[in-house]
Scaffold this motif. Structure first.
Motif, PDB file in Angstrom:
ATOM      1  N   THR A  85       4.671 -10.378  -2.101  1.00 23.11           N
ATOM      2  CA  THR A  85       4.106  -9.756  -1.157  1.00 23.11           C
ATOM      3  C   THR A  85       4.947  -9.689   0.213  1.00 23.11           C
ATOM      4  O   THR A  85       5.193  -8.911   0.717  1.00 23.11           O
ATOM      5  N   ARG A  86       5.571 -11.011   0.437  1.00 26.98           N
ATOM      6  CA  ARG A  86       6.465 -10.981   1.631  1.00 26.98           C
ATOM      7  C   ARG A  86       7.890 -10.224   1.353  1.00 26.98           C
ATOM      8  O   ARG A  86       8.225  -9.350   2.076  1.00 26.98           O
ATOM      9  N   LEU A  88       8.399  -7.844  -0.753  1.00 21.49           N
ATOM     10  CA  LEU A  88       8.051  -6.535  -0.942  1.00 21.49           C
ATOM     11  C   LEU A  88       8.115  -5.848   0.263  1.00 21.49           C
ATOM     12  O   LEU A  88       8.506  -4.796   0.769  1.00 21.49           O
ATOM     13  N   THR A  89       7.009  -6.638   1.174  1.00 25.01           N
ATOM     14  CA  THR A  89       7.001  -5.943   2.564  1.00 25.01           C
ATOM     15  C   THR A  89       8.187  -5.966   3.235  1.00 25.01           C
ATOM     16  O   THR A  89       8.449  -4.763   4.108  1.00 25.01           O
ATOM     17  N   ALA A  90       9.016  -6.724   3.279  1.00 19.83           N
ATOM     18  CA  ALA A  90      10.339  -6.674   3.892  1.00 19.83           C
ATOM     19  C   ALA A  90      11.296  -5.781   3.457  1.00 19.83           C
ATOM     20  O   ALA A  90      11.858  -4.802   4.103  1.00 19.83           O
ATOM     21  N   LEU A  92      10.267  -3.109   1.980  1.00 19.22           N
ATOM     22  CA  LEU A  92       9.848  -1.537   2.342  1.00 19.22           C
ATOM     23  C   LEU A  92       9.950  -1.305   3.817  1.00 19.22           C
ATOM     24  O   LEU A  92      10.506  -0.097   4.212  1.00 19.22           O
ATOM     25  N   LEU A  93       9.901  -2.311   4.775  1.00 17.14           N
ATOM     26  CA  LEU A  93      10.115  -1.940   6.087  1.00 17.14           C
ATOM     27  C   LEU A  93      11.617  -1.754   6.227  1.00 17.14           C
ATOM     28  O   LEU A  93      11.752  -0.834   7.226  1.00 17.14           O
ATOM     29  N   SER A 130       6.682 -14.717   8.226  1.00 17.32           N
ATOM     30  CA  SER A 130       6.341 -13.227   7.735  1.00 17.32           C
ATOM     31  C   SER A 130       7.433 -12.487   7.702  1.00 17.32           C
ATOM     32  O   SER A 130       8.701 -12.698   8.227  1.00 17.32           O
ATOM     33  N   ALA A 131       7.234 -11.304   6.776  1.00 17.66           N
ATOM     34  CA  ALA A 131       8.296 -10.297   6.629  1.00 17.66           C
ATOM     35  C   ALA A 131       8.693  -9.672   7.981  1.00 17.66           C
ATOM     36  O   ALA A 131      10.017  -9.571   8.406  1.00 17.66           O
ATOM     37  N   ASN A 132       7.684  -9.405   8.935  1.00 17.95           N
ATOM     38  CA  ASN A 132       7.988  -8.903  10.070  1.00 17.95           C
ATOM     39  C   ASN A 132       8.792  -9.927  11.062  1.00 17.95           C
ATOM     40  O   ASN A 132       9.627  -9.511  11.619  1.00 17.95           O
TER      41      ASN A 132
END
Length: 215
Positions: A85-86, A88-90, A92-93, A130-132
């Motif tokens: 999840t982490r 993937l999020t990074a 995509l961002l 977190s990714a952000n």
């Protein structure tokens, strides 16, 4: 900060005995995965986008371990999927941000890609970010260093041309060379900027050990 020549020299030393196995094998598997995904009708680009983040995190983990003198293996290429999840999020961002910058012009897009380059190394070092948060951390880390990274990458241009002339086969070894150099670069700027940008780092007190150089 090490010079580009020193970074490349150290990278070659760390890779001694590992050029073929596991490093070239890792890039061979990565190439097979990318070719297989691209061959999927209609959904290939979507699948590629979904797995790019986890694979990038796995590669960051591998080459950070390599320059820290730890054991690496082919299976580690899939380590990022344990943090799906982490990562993937990074992924995509970063894709969205770089794409939006590229809409302005090609150059801003290139600059943005270098700006986000250290994100997965930060994530590998900070599993609780977190990714952000990792993306924000890389902004501070890369402040004033984007040109340095660009020039380091540019120093490989001759090797890239040779790899192209070898019908791409040379990239199996060049990929490891560049990734190792990037991991060393990350360590260099991490030591310089870590107090400001790293929220939690299990390797905080750990430095890159000097490569074993045979007399």
């Amino acid at each position: 900060m090490l010079t580009y020549n020193e970074i490349r020299y150290n990278a070659r030393e760390y890779l001694k005995g590992k050029w073929n196995n596991p490093c070239a094998l890792i890039f061979l598997i990565l190439a097979i995965i990318n070719l297989g995904v691209s061959a999927i009708p209609y959904l290939g680009s979507v699948v590629s986008l979904l797995i790019s983040g986890p694979l990038a995190l796995g590669m960051a983990i591998i080459f950070l371990k390599l320059v820290r003198g730890e054991e690496i293996s082919v299976e580690m290429i899939f380590a990022g999927f344990k943090d799906f999840t982490r990562s993937l999020t990074a992924g995509l961002l970063i894709f969205i941000y770089v794409f939006l910058w590229s809409l302005l012009l090609i150059i801003p897009g290139i600059i943005a890609s270098f700006s986000y380059a250290m994100t997965f190394f930060i994530m590998a070092d900070n599993p609780n970010l977190s990714a952000n948060e990792a993306i924000k951390a890389r902004k501070e880390m890369m402040r004033g260093h984007k040109t340095d990274l660009f020039l380091l990458e540019l120093s490989f241009i001759g090797w890239i041309l040779l790899s192209v002339l070898s019908f791409g086969i040379g990239f199996l070894w060049l990929g490891s060379y560049i990734y190792t150099a990037n991991a060393i670069f990350y360590h260099e700027i991490r030591v310089e900027e870590a107090p400001q940008v790293i929220i939690e780092a299990p390797y905080e007190e750990q430095t890159v050990p000097p490569p074993d150089i045979e007399e």
